[in-house]
Design a protein around this motif. Structure first.
Motif, PDB file in Angstrom:
ATOM      1  N   VAL A 123      18.642 -32.671 -13.810  1.00  0.00           N
ATOM      2  CA  VAL A 123      17.464 -31.842 -14.039  1.00  0.00           C
ATOM      3  C   VAL A 123      17.898 -30.569 -14.750  1.00  0.00           C
ATOM      4  O   VAL A 123      18.816 -29.883 -14.297  1.00  0.00           O
ATOM      5  CB  VAL A 123      16.760 -31.503 -12.706  1.00  0.00           C
ATOM      6  N   VAL A 124      17.245 -30.264 -15.864  1.00  0.00           N
ATOM      7  CA  VAL A 124      17.519 -29.049 -16.630  1.00  0.00           C
ATOM      8  C   VAL A 124      16.274 -28.173 -16.605  1.00  0.00           C
ATOM      9  O   VAL A 124      15.168 -28.637 -16.917  1.00  0.00           O
ATOM     10  CB  VAL A 124      17.909 -29.378 -18.079  1.00  0.00           C
ATOM     11  N   ILE A 125      16.450 -26.916 -16.220  1.00  0.00           N
ATOM     12  CA  ILE A 125      15.354 -25.952 -16.204  1.00  0.00           C
ATOM     13  C   ILE A 125      15.716 -24.843 -17.183  1.00  0.00           C
ATOM     14  O   ILE A 125      16.797 -24.250 -17.090  1.00  0.00           O
ATOM     15  CB  ILE A 125      15.102 -25.390 -14.796  1.00  0.00           C
ATOM     16  N   ILE A 126      14.814 -24.568 -18.110  1.00  0.00           N
ATOM     17  CA  ILE A 126      15.103 -23.650 -19.217  1.00  0.00           C
ATOM     18  C   ILE A 126      14.113 -22.500 -19.224  1.00  0.00           C
ATOM     19  O   ILE A 126      12.902 -22.690 -19.111  1.00  0.00           O
ATOM     20  CB  ILE A 126      15.051 -24.392 -20.564  1.00  0.00           C
ATOM     21  N   ALA A 127      14.647 -21.299 -19.364  1.00  0.00           N
ATOM     22  CA  ALA A 127      13.856 -20.091 -19.571  1.00  0.00           C
ATOM     23  C   ALA A 127      14.182 -19.515 -20.936  1.00  0.00           C
ATOM     24  O   ALA A 127      15.215 -19.831 -21.540  1.00  0.00           O
ATOM     25  CB  ALA A 127      14.169 -19.057 -18.488  1.00  0.00           C
ATOM     26  N   ILE A 169       9.844 -13.103 -20.091  1.00  0.00           N
ATOM     27  CA  ILE A 169      10.927 -12.765 -19.168  1.00  0.00           C
ATOM     28  C   ILE A 169      10.683 -13.279 -17.758  1.00  0.00           C
ATOM     29  O   ILE A 169      11.598 -13.259 -16.930  1.00  0.00           O
ATOM     30  CB  ILE A 169      11.185 -11.245 -19.156  1.00  0.00           C
ATOM     31  N   GLY A 170       9.477 -13.737 -17.451  1.00  0.00           N
ATOM     32  CA  GLY A 170       9.215 -14.280 -16.121  1.00  0.00           C
ATOM     33  C   GLY A 170      10.126 -15.450 -15.796  1.00  0.00           C
ATOM     34  O   GLY A 170      10.635 -15.570 -14.675  1.00  0.00           O
ATOM     35  N   GLY A 171      10.367 -16.328 -16.763  1.00  0.00           N
ATOM     36  CA  GLY A 171      11.264 -17.455 -16.541  1.00  0.00           C
ATOM     37  C   GLY A 171      12.691 -17.010 -16.294  1.00  0.00           C
ATOM     38  O   GLY A 171      13.408 -17.594 -15.465  1.00  0.00           O
ATOM     39  N   ALA A 172      13.122 -15.967 -17.006  1.00  0.00           N
ATOM     40  CA  ALA A 172      14.471 -15.428 -16.779  1.00  0.00           C
ATOM     41  C   ALA A 172      14.598 -14.883 -15.366  1.00  0.00           C
ATOM     42  O   ALA A 172      15.633 -15.061 -14.706  1.00  0.00           O
ATOM     43  CB  ALA A 172      14.774 -14.336 -17.801  1.00  0.00           C
ATOM     44  N   ASP A 213      10.476 -26.717 -18.887  1.00  0.00           N
ATOM     45  CA  ASP A 213      10.530 -25.594 -19.820  1.00  0.00           C
ATOM     46  C   ASP A 213       9.551 -24.522 -19.338  1.00  0.00           C
ATOM     47  O   ASP A 213       8.342 -24.775 -19.268  1.00  0.00           O
ATOM     48  CB  ASP A 213      10.168 -26.104 -21.219  1.00  0.00           C
ATOM     49  N   LEU A 214      10.072 -23.338 -18.996  1.00  0.00           N
ATOM     50  CA  LEU A 214       9.274 -22.279 -18.378  1.00  0.00           C
ATOM     51  C   LEU A 214       8.675 -21.358 -19.440  1.00  0.00           C
ATOM     52  O   LEU A 214       9.404 -20.755 -20.234  1.00  0.00           O
ATOM     53  CB  LEU A 214      10.140 -21.449 -17.424  1.00  0.00           C
ATOM     54  N   HIS A 215       7.357 -21.238 -19.431  1.00  0.00           N
ATOM     55  CA  HIS A 215       6.662 -20.383 -20.396  1.00  0.00           C
ATOM     56  C   HIS A 215       5.573 -19.569 -19.702  1.00  0.00           C
ATOM     57  O   HIS A 215       5.127 -19.893 -18.597  1.00  0.00           O
ATOM     58  CB  HIS A 215       6.016 -21.228 -21.497  1.00  0.00           C
ATOM     59  N   SER A 216       5.137 -18.537 -20.402  1.00  0.00           N
ATOM     60  CA  SER A 216       3.977 -17.757 -19.976  1.00  0.00           C
ATOM     61  C   SER A 216       3.098 -17.507 -21.191  1.00  0.00           C
ATOM     62  O   SER A 216       3.426 -17.901 -22.312  1.00  0.00           O
ATOM     63  CB  SER A 216       4.419 -16.448 -19.318  1.00  0.00           C
ATOM     64  N   ALA A 270      12.245 -37.408 -19.482  1.00  0.00           N
ATOM     65  CA  ALA A 270      10.928 -36.792 -19.620  1.00  0.00           C
ATOM     66  C   ALA A 270      11.059 -35.278 -19.585  1.00  0.00           C
ATOM     67  O   ALA A 270      11.998 -34.727 -18.997  1.00  0.00           O
ATOM     68  CB  ALA A 270       9.993 -37.265 -18.502  1.00  0.00           C
ATOM     69  N   SER A 271      10.105 -34.621 -20.209  1.00  0.00           N
ATOM     70  CA  SER A 271      10.088 -33.160 -20.211  1.00  0.00           C
ATOM     71  C   SER A 271       8.663 -32.667 -20.104  1.00  0.00           C
ATOM     72  O   SER A 271       7.741 -33.262 -20.668  1.00  0.00           O
ATOM     73  CB  SER A 271      10.726 -32.622 -21.503  1.00  0.00           C
ATOM     74  N   VAL A 272       8.479 -31.586 -19.366  1.00  0.00           N
ATOM     75  CA  VAL A 272       7.177 -30.931 -19.263  1.00  0.00           C
ATOM     76  C   VAL A 272       7.369 -29.430 -19.441  1.00  0.00           C
ATOM     77  O   VAL A 272       8.457 -28.889 -19.254  1.00  0.00           O
ATOM     78  CB  VAL A 272       6.481 -31.215 -17.914  1.00  0.00           C
ATOM     79  N   LEU A 273       6.292 -28.788 -19.813  1.00  0.00           N
ATOM     80  CA  LEU A 273       6.274 -27.346 -20.047  1.00  0.00           C
ATOM     81  C   LEU A 273       5.245 -26.735 -19.123  1.00  0.00           C
ATOM     82  O   LEU A 273       4.100 -27.199 -19.087  1.00  0.00           O
ATOM     83  CB  LEU A 273       5.934 -27.096 -21.517  1.00  0.00           C
ATOM     84  N   VAL A 274       5.634 -25.711 -18.378  1.00  0.00           N
ATOM     85  CA  VAL A 274       4.663 -25.005 -17.543  1.00  0.00           C
ATOM     86  C   VAL A 274       4.280 -23.696 -18.229  1.00  0.00           C
ATOM     87  O   VAL A 274       5.138 -22.918 -18.637  1.00  0.00           O
ATOM     88  CB  VAL A 274       5.191 -24.740 -16.113  1.00  0.00           C
ATOM     89  N   GLU A 275       2.995 -23.526 -18.423  1.00  0.00           N
ATOM     90  CA  GLU A 275       2.429 -22.237 -18.842  1.00  0.00           C
ATOM     91  C   GLU A 275       1.921 -21.595 -17.565  1.00  0.00           C
ATOM     92  O   GLU A 275       0.871 -21.946 -17.046  1.00  0.00           O
ATOM     93  CB  GLU A 275       1.302 -22.440 -19.850  1.00  0.00           C
ATOM     94  N   ALA A 276       2.702 -20.652 -17.040  1.00  0.00           N
ATOM     95  CA  ALA A 276       2.533 -20.236 -15.654  1.00  0.00           C
ATOM     96  C   ALA A 276       1.570 -19.073 -15.450  1.00  0.00           C
ATOM     97  O   ALA A 276       1.302 -18.703 -14.303  1.00  0.00           O
ATOM     98  CB  ALA A 276       3.900 -19.866 -15.072  1.00  0.00           C
TER      99      ALA A 276
END
Length: 323
Positions: free
Chosen positions: A53-57, A64-67, A149-152, A208-214
């Motif tokens: 599992v890879v989690i990317i910020a 910067i929320g993902g960081a 993939d962590l996004h805002s 598989a990959s997903v992107l969260v717009e948090a």
């Protein structure tokens, strides 16, 4: 008070409104060396076999929320119960330019890192800071089973999971179900996102990959949503103890139209919020120069409307719920 528009956004007006910044960028210096051979990426392997599992910020340097979410995990010394967990900070150079007085300016240095993930671009001769960095990261991405993939978001919107167009991304997003809205779409006219990378969308394969717009940029609630999504993914992977079951599964929606601005005079008729549902077909949403943008069907879900959009950029995605 206003701030200057970020480079490359294609906005023909020079200024943006000022946005509240309620978060401080974390000190990432302890994690920049990493242990993977890719700067800013750290892996932890468990004795028991399991998925990678890879989690990317920081695909975008100003999100910067993902960081903060990954920095918190690293400082807590979280270790997976099975498999391999990799945590990574993508656009470190853009992040290093983050200025709370002008927070939108550090989205990228040369180009949007979330528009370069097609094989022809990655294998081609063109150079940019973001493209070269994506090529470095690709060595890890090509070993991943699941990527989050962590996004805002810049403008007000309900949080959601984007799963792209692949069946495996949809299945992973519905398994995470945090937040409770999953949206399938085909991406942007400007280039492929990480979730569109062929490893995750090819007919054959398991990755598989997903992107969260948090949530909105620079808000504490957005960090909390990212942490909840991470916890749900790790529980699904068997890397941590299961989280309490959700009372209901996620709702699923498919994008029916991507609205890309064709002029520098795109304007919504009012400041719509992402997640709004427009009940009636043919409701007027915006003007793109002299063209009218209307809802193509009843119960039209608005996905991440960009209230200030430049020519060639996505203004809004329109979606329909699928039971």
């Amino acid at each position: 008070m206003s701030v200057i528009a970020p480079p490359g956004e294609g906005i023909e007006t020079a200024e943006w409104p000022r946005f509240a910044v309620s978060l401080a960028p974390p000190d990432l210096s302890p994690w920049l060396e990493g242990n993977t051979g890719v700067r800013g990426f750290t892996s932890f392997a468990a004795p028991r076999s399991g998925p990678h599992v890879v989690i990317i910020a920081l695909i975008h340097g100003n999100e910067i929320g993902g960081a903060i979410a990954l920095d918190t995990m690293l400082r807590a010394e979280l270790r997976p119960m099975r498999g391999r967990l990799t945590l990574g900070f993508a656009n470190i150079d853009a992040f290093g330019r983050f200025d709370p007085a002008n927070p939108i300016a550090s989205r990228f240095v040369d180009e949007d890192m979330n528009r370069v993930w097609d094989v022809a671009t990655l294998d081609g001769p063109r150079r940019s800071l973001e493209l070269d960095r994506a090529r470095e990261m690709r060595t890890l991405i090509d070993t991943a089973d699941w990527v989050l993939d962590l996004h805002s978001m810049l403008w007000p919107s309900d949080p959601l999971l984007l799963c792209g167009s692949g069946a495996r991304g949809k299945a992973l997003a519905l398994a995470i179900a945090t937040p409770g809205l999953v949206v399938a779409d085909g991406g942007h006219a400007g280039g492929r996102r990480l979730i569109d990378y062929p490893r995750f969308t090819a007919e054959r394969g398991d990755a598989a990959s997903v992107l969260v717009e948090a949530g909105q940029h620079w808000q504490e609630t957005t960090v909390g949503q990212m942490q909840a999504s991470i916890a749900a993914l790790l529980a699904h992977a068997g890397m941590v103890e299961p989280v309490p079951a959700r009372s209901a599964g996620a709702r699923f929606a498919e994008v029916t139209r991507v609205v890309t601005a064709t002029t520098g005079r795109f304007a919504f008729v009012r400041p719509f919020r992402g997640g709004e549902v427009i009940r009636r077909r043919e409701t007027l949403l915006a003007h793109d120069g002299t063209a009218e943008i209307r809802t193509p069907h009843d119960d039209c879900l608005l996905i991440m409307p960009s209230l200030r959009t430049g020519r060639g950029h996505t203004a809004v995605r329109l979606a329909r719920f699928v039971e």
